[in-house]
Design an enzyme around this catalytic site. Structure first.
Site, PDB file in Angstrom:
ATOM      1  N   LYS A 131      19.921  67.748   1.338  1.00 41.73           N
ATOM      2  CA  LYS A 131      20.241  68.649   2.458  1.00 41.73           C
ATOM      3  C   LYS A 131      21.252  69.720   2.028  1.00 41.73           C
ATOM      4  CE  LYS A 131      21.616  65.225   5.013  1.00 41.73           C
ATOM      5  NZ  LYS A 131      21.312  64.120   4.093  1.00 41.73           N
ATOM      6  N   THR A 132      22.309  69.305   1.374  1.00 42.37           N
ATOM      7  CA  THR A 132      23.312  70.268   0.918  1.00 42.37           C
ATOM      8  C   THR A 132      22.748  71.163  -0.178  1.00 42.37           C
ATOM      9  OG1 THR A 132      25.023  68.621   1.416  1.00 42.37           O
ATOM     10  CG2 THR A 132      25.673  70.483   0.050  1.00 42.37           C
ATOM     11  N   GLU A 136      14.079  31.548  -8.852  1.00 42.42           N
ATOM     12  CA  GLU A 136      13.387  32.798  -9.148  1.00 42.42           C
ATOM     13  C   GLU A 136      11.897  32.550  -9.402  1.00 42.42           C
ATOM     14  OE1 GLU A 136      14.817  35.489  -8.591  1.00 42.42           O
ATOM     15  OE2 GLU A 136      16.815  34.622  -8.373  1.00 42.42           O
ATOM     16  N   HIS A 196      10.186  32.495  -6.041  1.00 41.67           N
ATOM     17  CA  HIS A 196       9.889  33.846  -5.538  1.00 41.67           C
ATOM     18  C   HIS A 196       8.628  34.398  -6.192  1.00 41.67           C
ATOM     19  CE1 HIS A 196      13.344  34.572  -3.033  1.00 41.67           C
ATOM     20  NE2 HIS A 196      14.209  34.338  -4.003  1.00 41.67           N
ATOM     21  N   ASP A 202      18.572  36.315   0.625  1.00 42.67           N
ATOM     22  CA  ASP A 202      17.208  36.091   1.124  1.00 42.67           C
ATOM     23  C   ASP A 202      17.218  35.823   2.628  1.00 42.67           C
ATOM     24  OD1 ASP A 202      16.454  36.298  -1.515  1.00 42.67           O
ATOM     25  OD2 ASP A 202      16.458  34.135  -1.850  1.00 42.67           O
TER      26      ASP A 202
END
Length: 680
Positions: A245-246, A463, A466, A537
């Protein structure tokens, strides 16, 4: 910008009245030092020796200072020419028109009356011509010098303290306390031209098109006015932090070739009442004097917050007064000059409705996180200064950084160069960029962190859980790699590569929740208990499930109802938009979703326990495994046909993840460090 240009802009014949005060002070100080230097050093003398000199006729004059009980002794000319006093005779020559004759000796007496009586007695006995003089204190001179010293002291304090305050508030050196209400905006004109152009702004094609039209109007207004059109009075740039934006505003300043006033919303805020409104008036007055001109206010939410929302402030709120003045200046009586207001914020939902209406900010320009092609263009801009290897491709890097803003991409390029330099490389290679992405997302790698073997095994299964659940569920994000090397605050991490997605279905969100809960599920399946390592999590799935129930209307029990307030009207409210009974229902449904997906993850892991053990063992051996290792154990991943073209994007559509830092967090599943802290 060269120094020569700045020198040419500086006024030639400026005069600061402080030079007069400084000159007067130096004269007085010099006079004081000169007078003291002209005084003859006075030697001490004891009382008995004085009366001995007096008896011999050596003393010409005696002055008794009544206030100090000090006696000044002046010798006769004949005595000074004698051998006994010849060594002090030259000092008497210092007496001239500028300083009175100095005494040769001085001493202190205990009793003035007794000393004077004894002096008169010896004088009469010896028939001396010695004079005696009582010197009364010079009260006027003492008071005058004391007052002068204090006046100079307070004048110096006034100059140093209030001049600095005035200079800070007035926007530059030389300002006084009375300039505190002056605008602090920095002016960019032909003398301070900004060198950023629209060519330097990669991506953001839609936003660039809108602001370019404003620049075109300033350059060629007849093109629009001949059809009856009017230039927009204001444009509001809205988007997450780091999206440019700037940078867009800088490009406007560089392209428009008109005076450009730049300041922050906090520049209007001051501890003094009425200063904000005064600065707004002064800002627009300066802009109107230089019309056509552009005013850019960065972080306008500092003064543009909706009025009346804070119940703890009175009716004379300074922020509201500043906002009221801004509203009047933007669209009120006498606003027929060509002054365009650009503003930027990442909190448009809290801005006042009167500020957002047409006639003030006519255009609301959304500057969103860059898409794949836009990220590629941004990478190409930031890769130009780097010395790159032959294996670096901007398209590959763009695919590895979903959810990254322009500022994040610039940081990735800089970090990659630092990584390559740390390894003493001559070029920046693809692996350096991947290491930089890992560094930014997960934090610094901690290879020397001490972890017990039992805890390391639990982390490996966490892990692996997951990775296993995510691989077996068709809608989960595709895995990139899994590691148990501590990084940042996490003890292990699973990297995913979510791609952009515009909408998310219920099945996709449920698969993501199950994949996130796979780590804790693996701990319970393998070890029979759970640990604190799933903190992040649990936080993530709680937000996801809550959003499904109370925001997106994806729950059958509550139905198609959303309690999300996109306008921010209830930010300061103490009441919830639903009843206590509904709150209980929401809590119950959120718990059902999470626990249901948790059981689903455990069932998947029990069914594939042998593959889970193989994956965890490989993690313990190699510490880092990649997608190829999962293909070797599980075979090729089965994905949904719809997701084969566009991979899931995690929480991309969740309003909770509007902050880019939180979007980046969705790429990685992190474990809490609390597990080690508790056990050690």
């Amino acid at each position: 910008m060269s120094n020569n240009n700045k020198d040419n802009r500086r006024p030639k014949n400026t005069f600061n009245p402080m030079w007069i005060y400084a000159a007067v002070g130096l004269v007085l100080i010099g006079f004081w030092f000169f007078s003291n230097s002209m005084m003859t050093p006075v030697k001490p003398l004891d009382r008995s020796t004085f009366f001995d000199y007096l008896s011999k006729g050596y003393v010409q004059n005696v002055k008794l200072h009544l206030e100090e009980n000090k006696v000044d002794v002046y010798l006769t000319k004949t005595a000074l020419e004698s051998e006994e006093f010849k060594k002090i005779a030259p000092q008497n020559s210092n007496s001239n028109m500028l300083s009175a004759p100095s005494p040769q000796y001085s001493f202190i007496v205990a009793d003035n009356a007794n000393f004077e009586k004894e002096f008169e007695q010896i004088k009469s006995e010896k028939s001396l011509n010695t004079t005696f003089e009582n010197v009364a204190p010079d009260a006027f001179s003492k008071i005058f010098w004391n007052i002068l010293i204090w006046v100079l002291f307070f004048a110096l304090i006034w100059y140093l303290l209030f001049r600095r305050m005035g200079g800070a508030a007035g926007g530059g050196p030389g300002g006084q306390i009375f300039n505190i209400g002056k605008s602090r905006a920095k002016l960019f004109d032909e003398n301070e031209k900004v060198r950023v152009t629209f060519k330097d702004v990669a991506g953001l094609e839609g936003a660039k098109e809108e602001v370019e039209e404003i620049v075109d109007f300033l350059k060629n207004p007849e093109k629009f006015t001949k059809l009856g059109g009017k230039i927009p009075k204001g444009a509001l740039l809205v988007g997450p932090p780091g999206t440019g934006k700037t940078l867009l505003a800088k490009a406007v300043a560089g392209e428009a070739n008109v005076p450009f006033f730049s300041l922050s919303g906090s520049d209007f805020v001051e501890m003094f009442v009425g200063v904000g409104a005064s600065r707004v008036r002064d800002l627009f007055k300066n802009a109107k004097d230089k019309s056509p001109a552009i005013i850019f206010i960065d972080e306008i939410d500092a003064i543009g917050r909706a009025r009346g929302k804070n119940n703890f402030t009175g009716g004379n709120d300074e922020r509201e007064n500043t906002l009221n003045q801004l509203l009047t200046e933007m669209d009120g009586f006498g606003t027929d000059t060509t002054v365009i207001v650009l503003a930027a914020t990442n909190r448009a939902d809290i801005l006042d409705k009167a500020l957002m209406r047409a006639g003030r900010f006519d255009r609301l320009i959304h500057v969103d996180l860059p898409e794949l092609n836009e990220r590629k263009e941004i990478f190409e801009v930031h890769l130009k200064p780097l010395t790159l290897g032959t294996d670096v491709e901007s398209e590959f890097l763009a695919k590895q950084t979903p959810g990254f803003s322009g500022a994040d991409i610039a940081n990735v390029c800089n970090e990659a160069a630092l990584v390559a330099a740390r390894k003493n490389k001559t070029v920046v290679e693809k692996q350096d960029f991947l290491d930089a992405v890992d560094r930014i997302i997960g934090g610094l790698e901690k290879k020397n962190k001490l972890i017990k073997p039992k805890e390391k095994k639990r982390i490996a299964y966490h892990e692996a859980g997951h990775a296993t659940v995510g691989w077996l569920l068709p809608h989960a994000a595709p895995l990139v790699k899994v590691t148990i090397v501590p990084r940042g605050k996490s003890l292990g991490a699973a990297w995913y590569l979510p791609e952009e997605r515009q909408i998310t279905t219920t099945e996709q969100m449920l698969d993501e929740i199950a994949s996130t809960m796979g780590g804790r599920a693996a701990e319970e399946v393998v070890f029979g208990d759970i640990s604190t390592g799933a903190l992040s999590d649990l936080e993530r799935v709680t937000k996801q499930a809550s959003a499904m129930v109370s925001i997106y209307g994806l729950n059958n029990t509550l139905g198609n109802i959303s309690y999300y307030d996109s306008s921010g009207q209830n930010e300061y409210g103490f009441s919830k938009p639903y009843s206590e009974e509904t709150a209980k229902t929401i809590d119950s449904e959120v718990s059902k979703i999470i626990e249901g997906e948790y059981e689903r993850a455990k069932e998947l892991l029990r069914t594939n326990r042998d593959k889970l053990d193989l994956l965890a063992q490989k993690l313990l051996e190699k510490e880092v495994i990649f997608r190829e290792d999962l293909v070797e154990i599980f075979g090729e991943r089965i994905v949904n046909e719809e997701d084969a073209v566009m991979e899931p994007a995690g929480n991309a559509t969740s309003p909770i993840d509007t902050n880019p830092s939180e979007l980046i967090e969705t790429v990685i599943t992190k474990n809490s460090e609390e597990a080690v802290d508790k056990k050690d």
